[in-house]
Design a protein around this motif. Structure first.
Motif, mmCIF file in Angstrom:
data_model
loop_
_atom_site.group_PDB
_atom_site.id
_atom_site.type_symbol
_atom_site.label_atom_id
_atom_site.label_comp_id
_atom_site.label_asym_id
_atom_site.label_seq_id
_atom_site.Cartn_x
_atom_site.Cartn_y
_atom_site.Cartn_z
ATOM 1 N N TYR A 114 15.885 -11.201 0.122
ATOM 2 C CA TYR A 114 15.632 -10.256 -0.969
ATOM 3 C C TYR A 114 15.699 -8.829 -0.434
ATOM 4 O O TYR A 114 16.390 -7.962 -0.990
ATOM 5 N N LEU A 131 14.306 -3.935 -7.655
ATOM 6 C CA LEU A 131 13.034 -3.239 -7.441
ATOM 7 C C LEU A 131 12.094 -3.439 -8.625
ATOM 8 O O LEU A 131 10.886 -3.646 -8.450
ATOM 9 N N VAL A 133 12.092 -5.981 -10.765
ATOM 10 C CA VAL A 133 11.631 -7.374 -10.715
ATOM 11 C C VAL A 133 10.501 -7.528 -9.694
ATOM 12 O O VAL A 133 9.562 -8.301 -9.881
ATOM 13 N N PHE A 135 8.366 -4.993 -8.618
ATOM 14 C CA PHE A 135 7.164 -4.220 -8.920
ATOM 15 C C PHE A 135 6.432 -4.706 -10.153
ATOM 16 O O PHE A 135 5.203 -4.581 -10.229
ATOM 17 N N PRO A 137 5.590 -7.744 -11.495
ATOM 18 C CA PRO A 137 4.462 -8.662 -11.297
ATOM 19 C C PRO A 137 3.347 -8.036 -10.461
ATOM 20 O O PRO A 137 2.163 -8.275 -10.699
ATOM 21 N N PHE A 138 3.731 -7.191 -9.492
ATOM 22 C CA PHE A 138 2.768 -6.531 -8.618
ATOM 23 C C PHE A 138 1.797 -5.683 -9.447
ATOM 24 O O PHE A 138 0.595 -5.645 -9.197
ATOM 25 N N GLN A 186 4.489 -16.646 -4.716
ATOM 26 C CA GLN A 186 4.973 -15.705 -5.733
ATOM 27 C C GLN A 186 4.227 -14.377 -5.629
ATOM 28 O O GLN A 186 4.807 -13.314 -5.771
ATOM 29 N N ILE A 189 5.488 -12.358 -2.239
ATOM 30 C CA ILE A 189 6.874 -11.898 -2.025
ATOM 31 C C ILE A 189 6.984 -10.362 -2.086
ATOM 32 O O ILE A 189 7.563 -9.753 -1.178
ATOM 33 N N PRO A 190 6.403 -9.679 -3.123
ATOM 34 C CA PRO A 190 6.555 -8.214 -3.143
ATOM 35 C C PRO A 190 5.992 -7.532 -1.893
ATOM 36 O O PRO A 190 6.633 -6.625 -1.344
#
Lengths: 315, 265
Positions: A114, A131, A133, A135, A137-138, A186, A189-190
């Protein structure tokens, strides 16, 4: 007098008054100490956490008296003994550590490509999409995301309903260890991508081209050029993901359904279910020591500069 | 082992991540639009009834307002603390720099559960549990490095000669600060404030430890509710978080560009 006030506008007079006040409060001879005065608010707010640590340490040394349900006056290490020897906590500890190792490994495998595509893509639109995608969920928060997974993975959730059209299932996808680990990957990942991306940006494209022109295929280029050069980022990402996973609360609580608790859940239960603040504090302290040790190692290995507070590199 | 196989492998892995990252958000938006009484798939039909429902639901609205209050308190405390500290780190030579830096990074090195439990004990001893503003203060304490980092980044980019020029033209220290330094670091200040606001709005674990049943914040309310029964009104209120997050991302992108997170030091 009137002439004077028009020649000397109000804003100037306000500024003069402010300067005079500033001089009064903080005379010029204190000037060398000004940076410390400016740092003071931040130091005080962060100080709350330090006082918190002291409170935890103090509380961990008092045993809960089962007769009166109050903390005893005397100091003892009994809480630590129970925290380290009780099989319940040993199981939870093992489950958390094993989970943290597995989640770290899988997260890195997913985050590396990624980050690589994010850094190397020629298309600004693709980069922006990746980017966003990352940020979204974060910034949405863990609970809302876990709620989404409940809808997808539930017994009558989207996945099981879709599978039933194919004549398979239903499977029990929620409230087990794998669901917790999946939810954690999940979530992580960020963090991992944001730690890896700057390390990959620092590797010039030409270095990869050089390897390729010397006959290395892309797997060997990754193996011998990109991954070794990205090592500081990898180590940083691994340790951040490891500690965040080890200490997570929300995902095991929601996706684990109460039977797959991690250490943070056990701590919460000590405070709010069994009301044993002493034992809860002892567990917290042990977790902080384990977590801080890992972060400390990370900072030593990759440098504090990674977190970007440094202005001068002269010290 | 051609470039084709490289693209296939990379895109398979990236595609899996993209789906995994986006699926919960997409599903929540979908579930909030169902016309059925429970969340089912395929949905019973489209309707906005759950949005009308949450406007009338007192407890959801109250929890949302509490979360807004917490986020506002957090941001208001973080603004002076983080701005001043960020400027000092970028502009001044100070003794014990490394030590102070390690100290100010404590919020990131102490696990969240540790910070939360510690603050719970501190606020409990101070008789502050049960009121809402300490939750905002707590959110500020655990996220402050983000604010300092954002301001320091902007302050690093400011040419020190500008401040000297202002002083040379006769501007006293406060005026120099207000008319030169502060406007120059404003993008960092706004970035940091946005981060502090949204992280406090979403903060779950520390909220959970510090609130009681009378003052639950929205993430805590959602957490308590999804442990019993999953209803679409929760999806509708969750969409509020999605919208706020999207807005913050859009503002951040306009202000500093999301690419800033890819830069190497």
């Amino acid at each position: 007098m009137r002439h004077y006030s028009t020649a000397y506008p109000l804003s100037w007079r306000i500024f003069d008054a402010v300067e005079a006040l500033a001089k009064r409060v903080w005379p010029a001879r204190f000037a060398p100490w000004l940076p410390y005065l400016l740092l003071l608010p931040a130091l005080l707010v962060t100080g709350l956490l330090v006082i918190g640590l002291i409170e935890i340490a103090d509380s961990s040394l008092h045993v809960l008296d089962k007769a009166t349900f109050r903390s005893s006056e005397s100091y003892s290490l009994e809480n630590f003994e129970r925290a380290l020897t009780a099989s319940l906590f040993r199981n939870i500890g093992l489950r958390s550590f094993l989970g943290a190792i597995l989640v770290t490994a899988v997260t890195l495998v997913l985050a590396f490509p990624y980050a690589y595509v994010l850094v190397r893509t020629e298309s600004p639109i693709l980069r922006k999409l990746l980017l966003i995608v990352l940020f979204l969920p974060f910034f949405i928060g863990q609970v809302v995301r876990a709620y989404g997974w409940l809808i997808i993975l539930g017994n009558e959730g989207i996945l099981n309903t879709s599978l039933s059209f194919l004549g398979i299932g239903p499977f029990r996808l929620l409230f087990n260890y794998w669901a917790v680990l999946f939810g954690l990957v999940q979530t992580m990942i960020p963090f991992a991508v944001l730690m890896l991306a700057p390390a990959l940006t620092a590797i010039p494209k030409e270095t990869e081209r050089a390897a390729e022109s010397l006959g290395a295929n892309w797997i060997r280029t990754f193996q011998y050029v990109v991954i070794p050069l990205a090592r500081p980022g990898m180590v940083g990402a691994a340790i951040v993901v490891f500690t965040l996973t080890l200490t997570d609360f929300a995902i095991p609580a929601v996706l684990g359904g109460g039977s797959n608790d991690f250490i943070a859940n056990a701590i919460y239960d000590q405070f709010f279910r069994t009301s044993d603040a002493g034992l809860g504090s002892a567990l917290t302290l042990l977790l902080i020591i384990a977590g801080s040790a890992a972060v400390g190692v990370a900072l030593l290995l990759v440098g504090i500069g990674t977190l970007g507070l440094a202005g001068h590199d002269d010290d | 082992m051609t470039d084709r196989s490289k693209a296939v492998v990379l895109w398979l892995l990236v595609g899996f991540s993209v789906v995994t990252l986006s699926a919960p958000t997409a599903v929540i938006i979908g579930a909030s639009l169902t016309s059925g009484k429970i969340v089912t798939f395929p949905p019973d039909g489209l309707s906005l009834q759950w949005y009308a429902q949450i406007l009338g639901a007192f407890d959801l609205r109250a929890a949302f307002l509490r979360s807004l209050y917490v986020a506002t308190v957090c941001t208001l405390i973080a603004l002076p603390c983080g701005t001043l500290a960020g400027i000092v780190f970028a502009k001044h030579r100070i003794r014990f720099r490394k030590g102070i830096q390690v100290y100010l990074l404590l919020p990131f090195t102490i696990p969240l559960i540790g910070s939360g439990v510690g603050l719970m004990l501190v606020f409990g001893a101070g008789g502050l549990l049960g009121s809402l503003w300490p939750v905002g203060l707590a959110c500020c304490a655990i996220n402050l490095p983000f604010m300092i980092w954002a301001v320091a980044g902007s302050a690093n980019a400011l040419d020190p000669d500008l401040e000297k020029a202002a002083a040379n033209c006769g501007a006293p220290p406060v005026q120099t600060f207000l008319t030169v330094t502060l406007p120059a670091v404003m993008p960092g200040v706004i970035t940091g404030a946005l981060l502090m606001f949204i992280l406090a709005l979403n903060e779950f674990l520390v909220s959970l430890l510090l609130v009681d049943s009378r003052i639950v914040t929205l993430p805590v309310l959602i957490y308590n509710s999804i442990r019993s029964i999953i209803t679409p009104d929760l999806a509708a209120i969750s969409v509020v978080f999605v919208v706020v997050a999207a807005m913050v991302i859009a503002i951040l992108d306009r202000l500093v560009g999301l690419d800033i997170f890819l830069k190497s030091k």
